[in-house]
Design an enzyme around this catalytic site. Structure first.
Site, short mmCIF file in Angstrom:
data_model
loop_
_atom_site.label_atom_id
_atom_site.label_comp_id
_atom_site.label_asym_id
_atom_site.label_seq_id
_atom_site.Cartn_x
_atom_site.Cartn_y
_atom_site.Cartn_z
CB ILE A 123 -0.98 0.01 1.20
CG1 ILE A 123 -1.79 1.31 1.28
CG2 ILE A 123 -0.30 -0.19 2.54
CD1 ILE A 123 -3.16 1.21 0.74
N GLY A 129 7.10 14.25 0.36
CA GLY A 129 6.63 15.51 0.95
C GLY A 129 5.36 15.37 1.79
N GLY A 131 3.46 12.66 4.68
CA GLY A 131 3.29 11.41 5.45
C GLY A 131 2.06 11.53 6.33
CB SER A 132 1.51 13.19 9.61
OG SER A 132 2.57 12.54 10.26
CG PHE A 156 9.32 6.09 4.24
CD1 PHE A 156 10.69 6.11 4.05
CD2 PHE A 156 8.72 7.21 4.83
CE1 PHE A 156 11.44 7.22 4.41
CE2 PHE A 156 9.47 8.32 5.20
CZ PHE A 156 10.83 8.33 4.99
CD GLU A 244 -1.36 0.60 7.94
OE1 GLU A 244 -2.21 0.93 7.09
OE2 GLU A 244 -0.14 0.84 7.81
NE ARG A 245 -3.70 4.79 12.26
CZ ARG A 245 -4.35 5.82 11.77
NH1 ARG A 245 -5.58 6.09 12.18
NH2 ARG A 245 -3.80 6.59 10.85
CG HIS A 340 20.20 -8.73 27.72
ND1 HIS A 340 18.88 -8.55 27.98
CD2 HIS A 340 20.29 -9.96 27.12
CE1 HIS A 340 18.18 -9.60 27.55
NE2 HIS A 340 19.01 -10.47 27.04
CB THR A 367 3.45 9.71 14.07
OG1 THR A 367 2.54 10.82 14.20
CG2 THR A 367 4.21 9.79 12.76
#
Ligand SMILES: Cc1cc2nc3c(=O)[nH]c(=O)nc-3n(C[C@H](O)[C@H](O)[C@H](O)COP(=O)(O)OP(=O)(O)OC[C@H]3O[C@@H](n4cnc5c(N)ncnc54)[C@H](O)[C@@H]3O)c2cc1C
Length: 381
Positions: A123, A129, A131-132, A156, A244-245, A340, A367
């Site tokens: 998808i 330029g 995203g959100s 991405f 998706e989330r 660790h 986000t």
């Protein structure tokens, strides 16, 4: 206690998936990470065994089972490693656009191959330029006779290299007001004239997941590849982004559970000052705190999955689970690495890989800041 959506048949399915992954995935995972890709052959084997798209109709190659089976697939793939995320994306994020909004012809053409692992999907929403701010995408699709002419660039994109069928968000009406009303979804097939792949991106983690740039230059997409109706793409995305989330929240929860397991095992075996480090109160408190966060996360998540499967409106709760469980997992990764000691920073210890893999869960699928804006808006703020 098992979650209420899980029955005996789900657990039988989990067992057979685990056996399959023990043979086909666990022994190869490190090599896939080095190669920076999971071979297509593995996808085909998943398909042959019925581990791809089990919830789609039998007539399209699925098993027509409830979404609980998909939850199990996401959980068990995450146990192998977070780099398997592209398979859950195919099953539960991309293919549902076709099952929900596709025409009968589109379903017949693509779904059986999606279930067989012969078609890998992606998808493509994000651009260099935008995203959100999804409504701000610049990729355009102009109708010219029987084709849309697509121009733009995506970045991405998960499964970007392997994908044979990519659902792209594009502007069929770049001047629409409000902006989101100009967004449509088109399915672009491998080999389409004017479509090419850019760089395979070099990421901090998820090394075996192929993430890439996609380029469309006067790309000619047949009109019949429109998904649903023109101008409704944004609406479709908002609907499907919930699942998706939820998938991202499930993966984060399982990652946290796995990291705690690894760490409990480590602190019981590592000695300092003449005793296992599990006997220091600081270690015990840290483990107790993490176990508490994990237990609370699991209860919330299982309830949310049940509500989602019942078709309830879970937008606010999904946004809560997505930010909270991914943030929990990131904090737990840091605590577990600390427990660790120096070995946690060495690649041969699994915690190092999980520490690299988990932060992106706070970034993709919207986000965590965007999740909080959704929660606040739905609270009337
Ligand atoms: C490994 C990986 C895989 C991905 N896979 C896919 C994929 O398959 N398909 C796809 O389409 N995309 C994919 N993405 C893209 C991902 O969804 C975006 O990176 C994400 O939505 C953020 O967009 P951005 O990177 O442009 O950041 P920006 O939108 O530029 O955000 C930068 C920062 O500003 C903050 N910010 C932005 N707007 C607001 C606001 N209104 N209020 C408060 N803070 C704000 C953000 O929260 C963030 O912290 C992937 C990303 C990665 C890293």
């Amino acid at each position: 206690m098992a979650a209420s959506y899980l029955q005996e048949e789900h657990e039988i399915f989990r067992e057979s998936l685990r056996k399959f992954l023990e043979k086909e995935a666990y022994p190869n995972y490190e090599k896939w990470e080095e190669d920076r890709i999971i071979p297509r052959e593995f996808w085909r084997k998943m398909g042959e065994q019925g581990f791809l798209c089990p919830d789609i109709d039998e007539k399209y190659g699925g098993s027509n089972v409830d979404w609980g089976f998909s939850v199990i697939i996401n959980e068990e793939l995450e146990r192998v490693g977070s780099g398997m995320v592209g398979i859950g994306l195919h099953n539960d994020i991309v293919v549902p656009y076709i099952t929900a909004y596709g025409t009968d012809e589109q379903k017949e053409k693509w779904l059986p191959k999606c279930a067989a692992g012969e078609i890998i999907t992606a998808i493509a929403m994000t651009e260099p330029g935008a995203g959100s701010d999804l409504a701000g995408i610049r990729t355009t699709a102009r109708l010219d006779g029987d084709h849309y002419i697509v121009n733009g660039e995506k970045t991405f994109i998960t499964n970007g290299i392997h994908s044979d069928l990519i659902i792209i968000a594009c502007k069929t009406d770049p001047h629409a007001v409000p902006r989101h009303k100009g967004v449509s979804l088109l399915a672009v097939e491998r080999g389409t004239e004017g479509f090419s792949r850019g760089r395979k991106l070099n990421k901090v983690g998820l090394h075996c997941q192929d993430t890439a740039e996609l380029i469309f230059e006067d790309c000619r997409v047949p009109k019949e590849n429109l998904i649903g109706e023109e101008g409704k793409g944004f609406l479709y995305l908002m609907e499907k982004l919930q699942q998706e989330r939820l998938v991202v929240a499930i993966a984060a929860q399982v990652a946290a559970e796995e990291m705690l397991k690894l760490t409990i095992n480590y602190v019981k075996n590592r000695e300092a000052f003449g005793k296992p480090i599990s006997q220091f109160q600081n270690t015990q408190f840290k483990i107790a705190e993490m176990a508490t966060d994990i237990e609370m996360g699991r209860v919330f998540l299982d309830q949310l999955i049940t509500e989602h499967m019942a078709g309830k409106d879970v937008v606010t709760k999904v946004s809560m689970a997505k930010w909270k469980l991914t943030e929990n997992a990131s904090k737990i990764a840091a605590e577990c690495m600390q427990l660790h000691g120096g070995y946690g920073y060495m690649e041969e210890y699994e915690i190092a890989r999980r520490f690299r893999d988990i932060p992106v869960a706070s970034i993709y699928a919207g986000t965590n800041e965007i999740m909080k804006t959704i929660i606040a808006k739905n609270m009337g703020l």
